[in-house]
Design a protein around this motif. Structure first.
Motif, PDB file in Angstrom:
ATOM      1  N   GLU A   1      51.537  -9.758   3.143  1.00  0.00           N
ATOM      2  CA  GLU A   1      51.264  -8.558   3.927  1.00  0.00           C
ATOM      3  C   GLU A   1      52.542  -7.953   4.490  1.00  0.00           C
ATOM      4  O   GLU A   1      52.746  -6.732   4.449  1.00  0.00           O
ATOM      5  CB  GLU A   1      50.295  -8.902   5.060  1.00  0.00           C
ATOM      6  CG  GLU A   1      49.898  -7.730   5.934  1.00  0.00           C
ATOM      7  CD  GLU A   1      48.963  -6.747   5.259  1.00  0.00           C
ATOM      8  OE1 GLU A   1      48.724  -5.662   5.838  1.00  0.00           O
ATOM      9  OE2 GLU A   1      48.456  -7.050   4.157  1.00  0.00           O
TER      10      GLU A   1
ATOM     11  N   SER B   1      41.040 -11.969  -0.332  1.00  0.00           N
ATOM     12  CA  SER B   1      42.117 -12.457   0.530  1.00  0.00           C
ATOM     13  C   SER B   1      41.549 -13.209   1.735  1.00  0.00           C
ATOM     14  O   SER B   1      40.631 -12.740   2.412  1.00  0.00           O
ATOM     15  CB  SER B   1      42.961 -11.277   1.011  1.00  0.00           C
ATOM     16  OG  SER B   1      44.057 -11.739   1.780  1.00  0.00           O
TER      17      SER B   1
ATOM     18  N   ALA C   1      46.324  -8.410   2.829  1.00  0.00           N
ATOM     19  CA  ALA C   1      45.478  -9.103   3.806  1.00  0.00           C
ATOM     20  C   ALA C   1      44.062  -8.563   3.848  1.00  0.00           C
ATOM     21  O   ALA C   1      43.160  -9.221   4.388  1.00  0.00           O
ATOM     22  CB  ALA C   1      46.112  -9.014   5.192  1.00  0.00           C
TER      23      ALA C   1
ATOM     24  N   GLY D   1      46.751 -13.499  -1.477  1.00  0.00           N
ATOM     25  CA  GLY D   1      47.335 -12.167  -1.413  1.00  0.00           C
ATOM     26  C   GLY D   1      48.313 -11.834  -2.508  1.00  0.00           C
ATOM     27  O   GLY D   1      49.064 -10.855  -2.396  1.00  0.00           O
TER      28      GLY D   1
ATOM     29  N   GLN E   1      53.821  -4.211   3.493  1.00  0.00           N
ATOM     30  CA  GLN E   1      53.969  -3.147   4.495  1.00  0.00           C
ATOM     31  C   GLN E   1      55.394  -2.618   4.530  1.00  0.00           C
ATOM     32  O   GLN E   1      55.613  -1.408   4.683  1.00  0.00           O
ATOM     33  CB  GLN E   1      53.548  -3.667   5.874  1.00  0.00           C
ATOM     34  CG  GLN E   1      52.066  -3.997   5.994  1.00  0.00           C
ATOM     35  CD  GLN E   1      51.165  -2.781   5.820  1.00  0.00           C
ATOM     36  OE1 GLN E   1      51.607  -1.629   5.897  1.00  0.00           O
ATOM     37  NE2 GLN E   1      49.878  -3.030   5.571  1.00  0.00           N
TER      38      GLN E   1
ATOM     39  N   SER F   1      45.880  -3.291   1.511  1.00  0.00           N
ATOM     40  CA  SER F   1      47.018  -4.196   1.586  1.00  0.00           C
ATOM     41  C   SER F   1      46.551  -5.628   1.317  1.00  0.00           C
ATOM     42  O   SER F   1      45.346  -5.926   1.397  1.00  0.00           O
ATOM     43  CB  SER F   1      47.674  -4.100   2.960  1.00  0.00           C
ATOM     44  OG  SER F   1      46.775  -4.555   3.969  1.00  0.00           O
TER      45      SER F   1
END
Length: 893
Positions: free
Chosen positions: A158, A447, A442, A225, A162, A440
């Motif tokens: 994550e 996930s 997460a 993930g 990001q 994303s």
């Protein structure tokens, strides 16, 4: 890039500085190798700390390490049939790619082509550069924690994601993607389901099962993930000395082709169905091309197959995998007729992207671009021009590589159109995978669903795979199946060892340093036997050494034994004799048979091996390969149920021919396209496809009684092994060192605080080296390999280490001639008294002089070095391991 390893050697407290590039093929070597013989840190097992990120230009291989056949290869593109693309061109998608590409700066484009490793970048690096992808190598974990939880993996995914879509620094919001080696399940994660390694799955010959395994692997990977796995490996193994033999499904390209299709569909979904949905990950067909066919089975070595065989044998996994829509292909470390694949435009572009119509991207292997002639880890325009789309560039080399690639485009060394093609391919795959639209990491559907990691239904499929991979090779008087009501002794050091039964690529890169406690939810082979027998009212007793109370003599002994875990070149051997020179397991078998106890041998291995003596001492013999986390699957087949009925019969058949001698390393079933007497002589001990069942009649049995136990070592024809002859011979590279640092050579002149070395002409151009030791401290020059090499054939014979040497002045200190092996061994011999100043002479020293108690000739990392603290100028050439000693050979007691 310089890395420093702080250690102690004989109380010296030296800091061994290793400046050779870190490669996946760089194995940790003990600090006891001193004088710079410490090896590159790798894959999280003993990670060196980066102290100084200065830009270096040395190549990963030193002076001409890949010198091979010079004959020009005549290529015929028509050998490669024109394949239809698995996915039709989508004009709308192509417009989106072109539109996004038009907005990107050169810096943003090159960043998409850089794939660093999680130990070598920070979240801020990702935010600043916007790497197109990143990876974790085998044995690399979030926070460098082997026991990182799925939550830790997700948190790292994550944070990098990001940062990648944050355009505040790099102006780019293109999402990154994470690639991982999930080669027999999600094998880096504690608690994951671990399937049998590929060699066992090949024996099962069940593509539908393979597809199930791949789909389960995809789910467990997505829990953490991660978007992308580096699988399947589709090597067609031709020489079982290769340390990656167990990564091959079969010597038969038919199985490899079918399995490649199945596993790609399992990982990615079907092109005309659930392709790259939120239940699937990107796959990578690897390693393109010919890695399973190198000479003598040397990892990362040279494949000299004809172009016809390159297609008909080694390319069939790509025919299968690309037909299923594989979106990435990994370039191979090996060479084809002397040219490294990472720099081979004909294969990467003309064949793969042209004839095979592959429109995904080509990713490199661990700094593999640095092995291309003229390249370094930090600079390789040749690889981009050849068709490499993504540099896999672990270590701090990513930063200079990024900068150098940008400059090479600006200078015109790399055409901008080639960069645009590479980035278009990367974007195409990201769009197809839905990375621009997905939540994303997460927040994706799977996930964090930790109940999927090692879920019981997944383990049941793995257990089925264990059952179907077992191959029954011997069953004297139908000893098997066993009644579970017997008094069973279970012996052997693999019986209750989940790490050993799982092999390499298991939590750690080499599969070593694991305990049963590292495998929650898994079962050892003994635990499966124990559960089966106890449930039926029998008795199962574990004693590794095969000891038992004489008053309670067992009815039968099951002995579980085999190879120790290894990965890649660390598993390279020079012949197939099992436990050569140290027959511990044979002694255990003899101990039990001498007491009249029937013996069932369960053999754990990553390849077929010469075990004639072990066959002779076994009443039944099962090739169990590397079964993974579900060892209880073995008991399912060995035992009947309590009522005496067969639960599961043996289904496995040999997908690799079994050798008749230790030297029969390239015995392969003749293929349909081969012709001629030389290619059709086929005399294995056990042929391809052999495997008994409980329904087999006696006529199907090959008698494995009274087999010859002569390893033919006296009859083995050894040839001289050139280490440095006109140039450094592959797989060795030259280094210089002081007691505190070692560096590989990248040019014709190099120096450190103890010496200066340069090339010189003795007979022909640059066929010798001139070394000036300044006497300030101990200096060393020598040869080293990325992986330890097996020299037992030479140590078992009358071999010698020979070199030509000229010393220009009298020596005031010892001149050490030495070898080094992995571990605490660095035997050396003082030749100062043998050399005469001012004349060339040949020095030959028996290998017996280096055979000290700690010496392990099966794990040689440096076959030659010279070291001295004297102030002296010397020259040397023609360094050879002589198979037969000369009259002037120095002998030792």
């Amino acid at each position: 890039m310089r890395t420093t390893i702080t250690t102690n050697y004989d109380g010296l407290g030296n800091t061994l500085m290793n400046v050779l590039p870190v490669t996946r093929a760089a194995i940790m070597v003990s600090a006891a190798l001193v004088m710079g013989l410490s090896a590159c840190g790798q894959q999280g097992e003993t990670r060196s700390k980066v102290l100084n990120e200065e830009v270096s230009t040395q190549p990963s291989a030193a002076i001409n390490v890949n010198e091979v056949a010079t004959a020009k290869v005549v290529k015929d593109i028509n050998i490669w049939p024109q394949q239809a693309p698995a996915i039709k061109v989508d004009p709308e998608l192509e417009q989106k790619i072109a539109a996004l590409l038009a907005t990107m700066t050169l810096e943003q484009k090159v960043a998409q082509m850089i794939q660093p490793e999680i130990r070598d970048i920070t979240v801020e690096d990702m935010r600043k550069y916007g790497f197109g992808s990143y990876l974790n190598g085998g044995g690399a974990y979030p926070n460098n924690d082997k026991h990182a939880t799925p939550a830790d993996w997700i948190a790292l995914a994550e944070s990098f994601y990001q940062a990648s879509i944050d355009d505040s620094l790099d102006g780019s919001s293109i999402p990154t993607m994470w690639g991982t080696d999930a080669v027999h399940g999600h094998n880096n994660v504690i608690g994951a389901t671990l399937f049998p390694h590929n060699i066992g799955l090949g024996a099962a010959d069940n593509p539908k099962l393979i597809e199930q395994i791949a789909a389960i692997t995809a789910k467990e990977v997505m829990v953490t993930g991660i978007d992308w796995v580096f699988a399947p490996t589709v090597a067609v193994v031709r020489d079982d000395r290769w340390g990656r033999t167990y990564e091959g499904y079969s010597e038969d390209p038919r199985i490899v082709r079918e399995y490649s299709f199945a596993i790609v569909e399992g990982l990615q979904g079907a092109v005309e169905g659930d392709f790259l949905t939120d239940q699937h990950v990107l796959s990578t067909v690897k390693h393109f091309l010919g890695d399973g066919g190198t000479e003598k089975g040397v990892d990362q070595g040279n494949n000299i197959a004809s172009e016809h065989d390159l297609y008909a044998i080694h390319a069939q996994g790509y025919v299968g995998g690309l037909s299923a829509g594989a979106q990435s292909v990994m370039a191979s470390f090996n060479s084809w007729n002397g040219e490294k694949i990472h720099g081979n435009q004909y294969l990467l572009t003309d064949v793969l992207k042209g004839r095979f119509a592959f429109d995904g991207f080509v990713v490199g292997d661990w700094n593999g671009h640095g092995q291309v002639d003229g390249c370094t880890n930090e600079s390789c325009a040749q690889a981009v021009n050849a068709g490499l789309d993504i540099f896999m560039v672990p270590t701090a080399a990513w930063k200079p590589l990024y900068n150098n690639t940008i400059e090479q485009v600006k200078r015109g060394d790399i055409a901008l159109s080639r960069i645009d093609d590479a980035v278009s391919r990367i974007l195409r795959v990201k769009f197809r995978a839905g990375l621009f639209d997905k939540p994303s990491p997460a927040k994706r559907p799977l996930s964090g669903k930790t109940e999927l990691i090692g879920q019981q239904s997944h383990r049941e499929v793995a257990r089925q795979a264990v059952r179907e991979s077992l191959v029954l090779l011997k069953n004297k008087q139908n000893l098997l199946p066993l009644s579970p009501k017997l008094n069973v002794l279970v012996a052997g050091d693999a019986a209750d060892n989940i790490g050993k039964q799982s092999g390499g690529w298991t939590i750690t890169w080499q599969g070593t340093d694991n305990q049963n406690s590292d495998f929650p939810g898994a079962s050892s082979i003994f635990s499966g036997i124990n559960a089966t027998v106890n449930q039926a009212g029998g008795t199962a007793t574990l004693n590794v050494n095969g000891d038992f109370d004489v008053a309670n003599k067992p009815d039968v002994a099951i002995v579980v034994f085999g190879e120790e875990p290894y990965a890649e070149g660390n598993g390279d051997i020079d012949n197939l004799e099992y436990q050569r020179g140290d027959k511990r397991d044979l002694a255990l078998l003899k101990k039990l048979t001498s007491q009249g106890i029937p013996v069932v041998s369960v053999f754990i291995s990553g390849r077929p091996m010469w075990v004639n003596a072990e066959f002779n001492q076994s009443d039944a013999f099962v090739a169990a390969w590397l079964p993974g986390s579900e060892g209880n699957g073995v008991a399912d087949v060995l035992f009947t149920n309590a009522e005496g009925k067969v639960q599961y019969d043996f289904k496995g058949k040999l997908s690799f021919s079994w050798p008749a001698t230790p030297q029969q390393t390239t015995v392969n079933r003749p293929l349909d396209h081969q012709s001629g007497a030389a290619s059709t002589v086929y005399l294995p001990l056990l042929p391809y496809g052999y495997g008994l069942s409980y329904q087999s009649n006696l006529s199907e049995h090959i008698t494995l009684e009274g087999l010859s136990e002569d390893n033919l070592s006296s009859a083995q024809t050894l040839e001289d092994l050139a280490l440095f002859e006109r140039a450094v011979k592959s797989p060795w590279s030259m280094f210089i060192a002081t007691p505190t640092e070692r560096e590989g050579l990248s040019s014709s002149v190099a120096s450190n605080s103890a010496l200066t070395i340069r090339t010189m002409d003795r007979v022909v151009q640059e066929d010798a080296r001139l070394v000036k030791f300044n006497g300030a401290e101990l200096g060393t020059v020598g040869l080293i390999s990325n992986f330890p090499r097996d020299f037992r054939a030479f140590s078992d014979s009358e071999a010698a280490l020979s070199l030509s040497i000229k010393v220009d002045n009298d020596l005031t200190h010892p001149l050490w001639l030495g070898m080094a092996c992995e571990g605490e061994c660095r035997p050396q011999f003082d030749i100062a008294g043998l050399v005469k100043p001012s004349e060339w002479q040949n020095i030959s020293v028996s290998l017996r002089c280096f055979n000290q108690d700690t010496m392990d000739f099966s794990k040689i990392v440096s076959p030659f070095y010279l070291a001295t603290a004297a102030k002296v100028q010397l020259s040397f050439s023609d360094v050879v391991i002589q198979a037969k000693q000369q009259l002037n050979t120095v002998q030792c007691d």
